[in-house]
Motif scaffolding. Structure first.
Motif, short mmCIF file in Angstrom:
data_model
loop_
_atom_site.label_atom_id
_atom_site.label_comp_id
_atom_site.label_asym_id
_atom_site.label_seq_id
_atom_site.Cartn_x
_atom_site.Cartn_y
_atom_site.Cartn_z
N UNK A 124 0.80 -1.24 0.00
CA UNK A 124 0.00 0.00 0.00
C UNK A 124 0.82 1.27 0.00
N UNK A 125 2.17 1.15 0.04
CA UNK A 125 3.02 2.35 0.05
C UNK A 125 3.87 2.38 -1.22
N UNK A 126 3.95 3.55 -1.82
CA UNK A 126 4.78 3.72 -3.01
C UNK A 126 6.23 3.86 -2.61
N UNK A 127 7.13 3.26 -3.40
CA UNK A 127 8.56 3.50 -3.17
C UNK A 127 8.92 4.77 -3.93
N UNK A 128 8.78 5.88 -3.25
CA UNK A 128 9.05 7.19 -3.86
C UNK A 128 9.32 8.15 -2.70
N UNK A 129 9.93 9.28 -3.02
CA UNK A 129 10.17 10.24 -1.94
C UNK A 129 8.95 11.13 -1.71
N UNK A 130 8.14 11.32 -2.75
CA UNK A 130 6.87 12.03 -2.55
C UNK A 130 5.89 11.68 -3.65
N UNK A 131 4.61 11.80 -3.31
CA UNK A 131 3.56 11.55 -4.30
C UNK A 131 2.33 12.34 -3.88
N UNK A 132 1.66 12.91 -4.86
CA UNK A 132 0.52 13.77 -4.55
C UNK A 132 -0.68 12.97 -4.06
N UNK A 133 -0.76 11.70 -4.40
CA UNK A 133 -2.00 10.96 -4.14
C UNK A 133 -1.86 9.81 -3.15
N UNK A 134 -0.76 9.06 -3.26
CA UNK A 134 -0.66 7.84 -2.44
C UNK A 134 0.38 8.02 -1.34
N UNK A 135 0.23 7.27 -0.22
CA UNK A 135 1.28 7.31 0.80
C UNK A 135 2.57 6.73 0.26
N UNK A 136 3.68 7.27 0.69
CA UNK A 136 4.98 6.76 0.24
C UNK A 136 5.73 6.16 1.44
N UNK A 137 6.81 5.42 1.13
CA UNK A 137 7.60 4.82 2.21
C UNK A 137 8.19 5.89 3.14
N UNK A 138 8.32 7.13 2.64
CA UNK A 138 8.84 8.20 3.48
C UNK A 138 7.90 8.50 4.65
N UNK A 139 6.60 8.20 4.45
CA UNK A 139 5.64 8.42 5.54
C UNK A 139 5.91 7.48 6.71
N UNK A 140 6.69 6.43 6.47
CA UNK A 140 6.97 5.45 7.53
C UNK A 140 8.29 5.76 8.25
N UNK A 141 8.96 6.84 7.82
CA UNK A 141 10.25 7.20 8.42
C UNK A 141 10.00 8.19 9.56
N UNK A 142 10.38 7.82 10.80
CA UNK A 142 10.18 8.76 11.90
C UNK A 142 10.97 10.05 11.69
N UNK A 143 10.45 11.11 12.23
CA UNK A 143 11.03 12.45 12.10
C UNK A 143 12.54 12.45 12.35
#
Ligand code: URA
Length: 250
Positions: A74-93
């Motif tokens: 369910x996560x895109x392997x990308x640094x950003x995407x306008x529509x879908x969640x990316x793996x970066x959303x899983x990286x803690x601050x």
């Protein structure tokens, strides 16, 4: 050779404080360089030759960050995407840095081991087929593989559009399940290789990459920094000079 870094950057590079928190720490007078309190965030220190402490505790410093993510579907392997969640959303601050990027790519529905780093040289080497880093995938397929499929993988599959793949390993695990080892990372490669043999993929999980595996205890969505030893082994496996754990200060 040492290099001086701004203190607030050096502290936030440890992953323990944000850049803003690091600036506040420095301002509050609890940060020392070689035993002397330093209060200006813009002052510099060389983490390889100088001792930086926060409230008396010596600070370890790392030039790059290396993260191992157990990617869920369910996560895109990308640094950003306008529509879908990316793996970066899983990286803690605390691990986010400019230049942090996934190493290679897993499809949105693929799960498993994904590395992220801001070490561009290692990222490049790990993705290059020249460096022969094995990626191992467990696939659930429709149908059953045969020895002819194993042989075809070993000889090098030619995909439907004529793309030639390097020789790869197909292991028949049990009916409906197989394990594939490849050294490249062509678009949808494993799915296309299996489909070309009449074995469409139902689920796909990357189990390992070079010397790194998910281990028994990691759960989907979890992320952890690599140990110094793991970074060394990874650099070695990718043929990158100087298994470089020296970038760490103790
Ligand atoms: N090969 C694929 O087909 N998909 C992936 O996500 C990774 C390798």
């Amino acid at each position: 050779m040492g290099k001086a870094l701004r203190l607030d950057k050096l502290l936030s590079d440890t992953g323990r404080w944000s850049r803003k928190e690091a600036r506040e720490l420095v301002r509050s007078g609890v940060v020392c360089v070689d035993g002397t309190v330093v209060r200006a965030g813009e002052s510099k220190a060389d983490p390889e030759t100088q001792t930086v402490t926060v409230r008396g505790e010596r600070i370890g410093w790392q030039e790059f960050v290396y993260l191992l993510l157990y990617k869920p579907a369910g996560y895109l392997t990308a640094t950003e995407d306008a529509h879908a969640p990316t793996v970066m959303d899983l990286v803690p601050e605390e691990y986010r840095r400019s230049g942090l990027a996934p190493v290679g790519r897993l499809d949105k529905d693929t799960t498993g081991l994904l590395l992220l780093t801001d070490d561009g040289g290692l990222n490049h080497a790990l993705c290059s087929p020249r460096h022969h880093v094995d990626k191992v995938y467990l696939a659930q397929v429709e149908g059953e593989g045969s020895q002819a499929d194993v042989d075809a993988f070993a000889a090098g599959i030619t995909l439907g559009d004529g793309t030639k793949c390097l020789p790869a390993r197909l292991e028949l695990v049990e009916p409906g399940w197989c394990r594939v080892t490849v050294r490249e990372g062509k678009f949808h490669q494993v799915k296309r290789m299996l489909a070309s043999r009449g074995l469409p993929v139902k689920t796909l999980k990357r189990e390992s990459m070079g010397p790194l595996g998910l281990g028994k205890w990691m759960k989907e969505g979890e992320i952890r920094p690599l140990t110094v030893e793991e970074v060394g082994k990874l650099r070695e496996s990718a043929g990158v000079d100087g298994a470089d754990s020296s970038k760490y200060t103790k």
